[in-house]
Scaffold this active site. Structure first.
Site, PDB file in Angstrom:
ATOM      1  N   GLN A  47       0.823  -1.218   0.000  1.00 54.01           N
ATOM      2  CA  GLN A  47       0.000   0.000   0.000  1.00 54.01           C
ATOM      3  C   GLN A  47       0.851   1.258   0.000  1.00 54.01           C
ATOM      4  OE1 GLN A  47      -2.921   0.816   3.177  1.00 54.01           O
ATOM      5  NE2 GLN A  47      -3.859  -1.126   2.659  1.00 54.01           N
ATOM      6  N   PRO A  74      -5.237  -5.869   5.433  1.00 61.38           N
ATOM      7  CA  PRO A  74      -5.904  -6.717   4.435  1.00 61.38           C
ATOM      8  C   PRO A  74      -5.149  -8.043   4.300  1.00 61.38           C
ATOM      9  CG  PRO A  74      -5.281  -4.572   3.501  1.00 61.38           C
ATOM     10  CD  PRO A  74      -4.647  -4.655   4.846  1.00 61.38           C
ATOM     11  N   ASP A 240     -10.785   3.387   2.194  1.00 59.00           N
ATOM     12  CA  ASP A 240      -9.623   4.239   2.482  1.00 59.00           C
ATOM     13  C   ASP A 240      -8.446   3.951   1.559  1.00 59.00           C
ATOM     14  OD1 ASP A 240      -7.461   2.531   4.447  1.00 59.00           O
ATOM     15  OD2 ASP A 240      -9.483   1.745   4.289  1.00 59.00           O
ATOM     16  N   GLN A 241      -8.387   2.721   1.011  1.00 60.28           N
ATOM     17  CA  GLN A 241      -7.242   2.364   0.165  1.00 60.28           C
ATOM     18  C   GLN A 241      -7.277   3.077  -1.188  1.00 60.28           C
ATOM     19  OE1 GLN A 241      -5.930  -1.879   0.229  1.00 60.28           O
ATOM     20  NE2 GLN A 241      -7.759  -2.211   1.465  1.00 60.28           N
ATOM     21  N   HIS A 263     -10.388   5.460   9.099  1.00 58.44           N
ATOM     22  CA  HIS A 263      -9.232   5.334   8.195  1.00 58.44           C
ATOM     23  C   HIS A 263      -9.395   6.267   6.996  1.00 58.44           C
ATOM     24  CE1 HIS A 263      -7.682   1.891  10.298  1.00 58.44           C
ATOM     25  NE2 HIS A 263      -6.872   1.532   9.332  1.00 58.44           N
TER      26      HIS A 263
END
EC number: 6.5.1.4
Length: 308
Positions: A47, A74, A240-241, A263
């Site tokens: 990430q 994750p 949020d990713q 997040h």
């Protein structure tokens, strides 16, 4: 890993430190190794690295070592099955090869990520949820655990989903990870729902000592069902990713989501401080009032890769 990717200077980047000073240089790509030496998540390393390698001067190959299926992050199955196909809508692709899986507490997993840089990221528009067309997943055991645990997790998840969704075949595979492809002992499950508009939403859970395998399966199923209820196009883990990519993209991105997670609020806060991107979050009132649905909109900064 970011220091290495851009020949930067990093002070205070060690355990026990309360402050870091980081001075980035030019992002160059190439082959890099990052090893958490624990069950620290390879997915979190990915990430962090991904937005950088997209704007590197040349292709990158990242050897990421640590936990592949660990708490508070994750699972690698989520990264490959859900995050990857959706994030590639920003108009880039990457390859993720799982060499070895690693679990809490020893870690010992390794994935290799290959990625080429882009000139600019395209914005995304994920506002139509569509109907659920498929539900599938993977229940796994590794190391000393019997395959029966995976089958129990899968069966419990299917029973739980069946109560809400009766008309779809639910295909959850039970697997025992080959010994040469896993380090240590672990178990878990991921269940993914795919919709008619190509949305992917998931629920996942990890087994641990003393936790009944039915409970693990039910937990994953309940997370999935909760994500399907809010009517968003992304689940709570994906929300949020996507923020950093929306901020870097050129143009307006829109994502329909469930309740905004902490997040996501944090990611928006820092993305706006670090870039010229502007986010607005609007609650959708016109839909079913029992649903808690929002639109996250972002005017991206339109980052241009100076190297290409």
């Amino acid at each position: 890993i970011i220091r290495d990717l851009c020949e930067g200077k990093l002070e205070g980047g060690e355990i026990g430190s309360t402050e870091i000073t980081f001075t980035p240089g030019k992002i160059k790509g190439g082959t890099h190794i990052a090893d958490t030496k624990t069950a620290g998540s390879v997915c979190l390393l990915m990430q962090v690295a991904m937005p950088c390698v997209l704007f590197a001067a040349s292709p990158s190959e990242l050897h990421l070592k640590g936990g592949t299926n660990a708490e508070m992050a994750p699972q690698i199955d989520y990264t490959v099955m859900v995050f990857k196909p959706i994030v590639e809508k920003f108009n880039f692709t990457f390859n993720c090869d799982i060499k070895k899986r690693g679990y809490y507490p020893q870690g010992g997993g390794e994935v290799v990520v290959q990625m080429s840089p882009v000139k600019v990221l395209s914005p995304i528009n994920l506002t139509e949820r569509g109907m659920v067309t498929k539900i599938y997943g993977r229940a796994f055991v590794a190391g000393a655990l019997p395959i029966k645990l995976a089958k129990d997790m899968a069966a419990a998840a299917v029973r739980c989903i069946r109560k809400e969704i009766r008309d779809l075949y639910i295909n959850i595979q039970s697997v025992r990870e080959p010994d040469d492809q896993a380090f240590g002992t672990g178990s878990g499950i991921i269940v993914v729902a795919e919709t008619s508009t190509g949305c992917l939403l998931a629920g996942s859970s990890l087994g641990k000592r003393g936790k009944n395998s039915d409970k693990v399966g039910i937990e994953a199923a309940e997370i999935l069902l909760r994500n399907l209820k809010h009517g968003g196009t992304v689940d709570d883990s994906l929300q949020d990713q996507l923020i950093i990519f929306m901020a870097l993209a050129k143009g307006v991105s829109r994502v329909k989501s469930g309740p905004i997670t902490l997040h996501t609020q944090t990611a928006i806060h820092f993305a706006e401080q670090l870039t010229k991107a502007k986010f607005t979050v609007t609650k959708l009132e016109e839909e079913d009032p029992s649903r808690d649905t929002y639109i996250i909109e972002c005017q991206g900064m339109g980052m241009i890769n100076p190297n290409l």
